[in-house]
Every structure is written in C-alpha cells, then in structure tokens.
Design a protein around this motif. Structure first.
Motif, PDB file in Angstrom:
ATOM      1  N   VAL A   1       0.844  -1.188   0.000  1.00 26.82           N
ATOM      2  CA  VAL A   1       0.000   0.000   0.000  1.00 26.82           C
ATOM      3  C   VAL A   1       0.879   1.238   0.000  1.00 26.82           C
ATOM      4  O   VAL A   1       2.028   1.213   0.440  1.00 26.82           O
ATOM      5  CB  VAL A   1      -0.931   0.023   1.224  1.00 26.82           C
ATOM      6  CG1 VAL A   1      -1.898  -1.145   1.177  1.00 26.82           C
ATOM      7  CG2 VAL A   1      -0.125  -0.007   2.512  1.00 26.82           C
ATOM      8  N   GLN A   2       0.320   2.326  -0.514  1.00 28.83           N
ATOM      9  CA  GLN A   2       0.976   3.627  -0.423  1.00 28.83           C
ATOM     10  C   GLN A   2       0.321   4.413   0.698  1.00 28.83           C
ATOM     11  O   GLN A   2      -0.908   4.441   0.806  1.00 28.83           O
ATOM     12  CB  GLN A   2       0.867   4.366  -1.750  1.00 28.83           C
ATOM     13  CG  GLN A   2       1.692   3.727  -2.853  1.00 28.83           C
ATOM     14  CD  GLN A   2       1.691   4.537  -4.130  1.00 28.83           C
ATOM     15  OE1 GLN A   2       0.688   5.152  -4.476  1.00 28.83           O
ATOM     16  NE2 GLN A   2       2.817   4.554  -4.826  1.00 28.83           N
ATOM     17  N   LEU A   3       1.147   5.060   1.503  1.00 30.81           N
ATOM     18  CA  LEU A   3       0.666   5.736   2.706  1.00 30.81           C
ATOM     19  C   LEU A   3       1.039   7.205   2.660  1.00 30.81           C
ATOM     20  O   LEU A   3       2.187   7.551   2.328  1.00 30.81           O
ATOM     21  CB  LEU A   3       1.290   5.085   3.941  1.00 30.81           C
ATOM     22  CG  LEU A   3       1.096   3.573   4.075  1.00 30.81           C
ATOM     23  CD1 LEU A   3       1.926   3.027   5.228  1.00 30.81           C
ATOM     24  CD2 LEU A   3      -0.365   3.242   4.261  1.00 30.81           C
ATOM     25  N   ILE A   4       0.093   8.055   3.024  1.00 35.83           N
ATOM     26  CA  ILE A   4       0.335   9.493   3.058  1.00 35.83           C
ATOM     27  C   ILE A   4      -0.115  10.043   4.395  1.00 35.83           C
ATOM     28  O   ILE A   4      -1.298   9.936   4.742  1.00 35.83           O
ATOM     29  CB  ILE A   4      -0.407  10.217   1.913  1.00 35.83           C
ATOM     30  CG1 ILE A   4       0.065   9.679   0.563  1.00 35.83           C
ATOM     31  CG2 ILE A   4      -0.164  11.725   2.000  1.00 35.83           C
ATOM     32  CD1 ILE A   4      -0.678  10.261  -0.620  1.00 35.83           C
ATOM     33  N   GLU A   5       0.850  10.615   5.142  1.00 40.24           N
ATOM     34  CA  GLU A   5       0.542  11.188   6.460  1.00 40.24           C
ATOM     35  C   GLU A   5       0.214  12.672   6.338  1.00 40.24           C
ATOM     36  O   GLU A   5       0.676  13.354   5.419  1.00 40.24           O
ATOM     37  CB  GLU A   5       1.722  11.044   7.424  1.00 40.24           C
ATOM     38  CG  GLU A   5       2.210   9.629   7.650  1.00 40.24           C
ATOM     39  CD  GLU A   5       3.437   9.318   6.835  1.00 40.24           C
ATOM     40  OE1 GLU A   5       4.236   8.464   7.253  1.00 40.24           O
ATOM     41  OE2 GLU A   5       3.598   9.949   5.766  1.00 40.24           O
ATOM     42  N   SER A   6      -0.524  13.150   7.313  1.00 43.82           N
ATOM     43  CA  SER A   6      -0.805  14.583   7.427  1.00 43.82           C
ATOM     44  C   SER A   6      -1.125  14.900   8.878  1.00 43.82           C
ATOM     45  O   SER A   6      -1.353  13.987   9.680  1.00 43.82           O
ATOM     46  CB  SER A   6      -1.972  14.994   6.524  1.00 43.82           C
ATOM     47  OG  SER A   6      -3.154  14.317   6.895  1.00 43.82           O
ATOM     48  N   GLY A   7      -1.119  16.187   9.202  1.00 47.06           N
ATOM     49  CA  GLY A   7      -1.545  16.609  10.527  1.00 47.06           C
ATOM     50  C   GLY A   7      -0.441  17.048  11.457  1.00 47.06           C
ATOM     51  O   GLY A   7      -0.714  17.488  12.582  1.00 47.06           O
ATOM     52  N   GLY A   8       0.808  16.934  11.029  1.00 48.99           N
ATOM     53  CA  GLY A   8       1.890  17.391  11.882  1.00 48.99           C
ATOM     54  C   GLY A   8       1.922  18.898  11.991  1.00 48.99           C
ATOM     55  O   GLY A   8       1.176  19.608  11.313  1.00 48.99           O
ATOM     56  N   GLY A   9       2.777  19.398  12.863  1.00 51.00           N
ATOM     57  CA  GLY A   9       2.904  20.842  13.018  1.00 51.00           C
ATOM     58  C   GLY A   9       3.622  21.199  14.291  1.00 51.00           C
ATOM     59  O   GLY A   9       4.244  20.353  14.936  1.00 51.00           O
ATOM     60  N   LEU A  10       3.524  22.476  14.638  1.00 51.69           N
ATOM     61  CA  LEU A  10       4.155  23.014  15.837  1.00 51.69           C
ATOM     62  C   LEU A  10       3.086  23.231  16.900  1.00 51.69           C
ATOM     63  O   LEU A  10       2.043  23.840  16.631  1.00 51.69           O
ATOM     64  CB  LEU A  10       4.848  24.338  15.501  1.00 51.69           C
ATOM     65  CG  LEU A  10       5.432  25.127  16.666  1.00 51.69           C
ATOM     66  CD1 LEU A  10       6.558  24.358  17.332  1.00 51.69           C
ATOM     67  CD2 LEU A  10       5.918  26.495  16.167  1.00 51.69           C
ATOM     68  N   VAL A  11       3.347  22.741  18.096  1.00 55.24           N
ATOM     69  CA  VAL A  11       2.390  22.879  19.190  1.00 55.24           C
ATOM     70  C   VAL A  11       3.157  23.113  20.482  1.00 55.24           C
ATOM     71  O   VAL A  11       4.303  22.665  20.627  1.00 55.24           O
ATOM     72  CB  VAL A  11       1.496  21.619  19.282  1.00 55.24           C
ATOM     73  CG1 VAL A  11       2.309  20.390  19.635  1.00 55.24           C
ATOM     74  CG2 VAL A  11       0.346  21.829  20.246  1.00 55.24           C
ATOM     75  N   GLN A  12       2.539  23.811  21.410  1.00 53.70           N
ATOM     76  CA  GLN A  12       3.167  24.023  22.709  1.00 53.70           C
ATOM     77  C   GLN A  12       3.010  22.786  23.587  1.00 53.70           C
ATOM     78  O   GLN A  12       2.079  21.991  23.413  1.00 53.70           O
ATOM     79  CB  GLN A  12       2.535  25.228  23.404  1.00 53.70           C
ATOM     80  CG  GLN A  12       2.898  26.561  22.779  1.00 53.70           C
ATOM     81  CD  GLN A  12       2.394  27.737  23.594  1.00 53.70           C
ATOM     82  OE1 GLN A  12       1.387  27.627  24.309  1.00 53.70           O
ATOM     83  NE2 GLN A  12       3.085  28.864  23.501  1.00 53.70           N
ATOM     84  N   ALA A  13       3.911  22.653  24.525  1.00 55.08           N
ATOM     85  CA  ALA A  13       3.835  21.546  25.472  1.00 55.08           C
ATOM     86  C   ALA A  13       2.472  21.557  26.163  1.00 55.08           C
ATOM     87  O   ALA A  13       1.956  22.615  26.540  1.00 55.08           O
ATOM     88  CB  ALA A  13       4.947  21.656  26.497  1.00 55.08           C
ATOM     89  N   GLY A  14       1.893  20.361  26.295  1.00 56.86           N
ATOM     90  CA  GLY A  14       0.566  20.240  26.867  1.00 56.86           C
ATOM     91  C   GLY A  14      -0.551  20.254  25.838  1.00 56.86           C
ATOM     92  O   GLY A  14      -1.700  19.940  26.156  1.00 56.86           O
ATOM     93  N   GLY A  15      -0.206  20.596  24.613  1.00 54.72           N
ATOM     94  CA  GLY A  15      -1.198  20.681  23.554  1.00 54.72           C
ATOM     95  C   GLY A  15      -1.473  19.340  22.904  1.00 54.72           C
ATOM     96  O   GLY A  15      -0.955  18.294  23.338  1.00 54.72           O
TER      97      GLY A  15
END
Length: 124
Positions: A2-16
C-alpha cells in the motif's frame, strides 16, 4: 503493498494536542495492521502505537500510553493518531506504516510499507 500518506503534523506548545492522519491506497486496507513510528534527530526509529486488524486491537509504547490513541476508519482507508499532553520529547518525524495481517509487533523491520513522514514539533 500500500501507499501511505501522512498529514496533521505541526508546531504545538507543550501540553497541547495534535491528530495525525494516514491515508492508504488500495482496496485491502482492512487486511493490514497499521502502525505509527517516530524518529528524532540522531535517534533510531521507534514504535509509538499500532492497531492490529482484523484480530487483536491497539497496542502502545510505554511513552504513549495514557496520552496517545490510535484509531482507524476502514471505510476511509485511514488510521489516526490522537496525541494529547504533548511533551518536547515527543518532537520527531512521525511515520505511518503497514503490515499485512494481524500483528502485535513493534519492530520497524516487520512493517513493509511506509509513508514519507510528518514533522511534529513540541515547544517548551
């Protein structure tokens, strides 16, 4: 495979929180165990969580227990990783991976297909 595509990463503060998504190609998604791994700079790739299918269920690394939750929607060919109470040490590139059949493995070498990864950065 299968081919897999991730999304949803980013920068967040601790506790987020962040939710990662991984969408797979193909019609046989429901036959695969789906996993999440991560790799921080200078470190080896490590297991985070996986969901066995059709037998078994979710299993987690100790570092993820109680904070992360893996789920899947077979109708959408998608697996999710909900990450709560994030810590700076969770900073890494997160990878989605698949393994045919039911499994309880946490070894990267047991997973045959991988996505390109998505960066998660947690600031203190």
């Amino acid at each position: 495979q299968v081919q897999l595509i991730e999304s949803g990463g980013g920068l967040v503060q601790a506790g987020g929180s962040l939710r990662l998504s991984c969408t797979a190609s193909g019609r046989t998604f429901s036959r695969y165990t789906m996993g999440w791994f991560r790799q921080a700079p200078g470190k080896e790739r490590e297991f985070v969580a996986a969901m066995s299918w059709p037998a078994g269920g979710p299993y987690y690394a100790d570092s993820a227990k109680g904070r992360f939750a893996i789920s899947r929607d077979n109708a959408k060919n998608t697996v999710y990783l909900q990450m709560n109470s994030l810590k700076p040490e969770d900073t890494a590139v997160y990878y989605c991976a698949s393994r045919l059949g039911a499994s309880d493995s946490s070894r990267p070498s047991d997973f045959g297909s991988w996505g390109q990864g998505t960066q998660v950065t947690v600031s203190s």
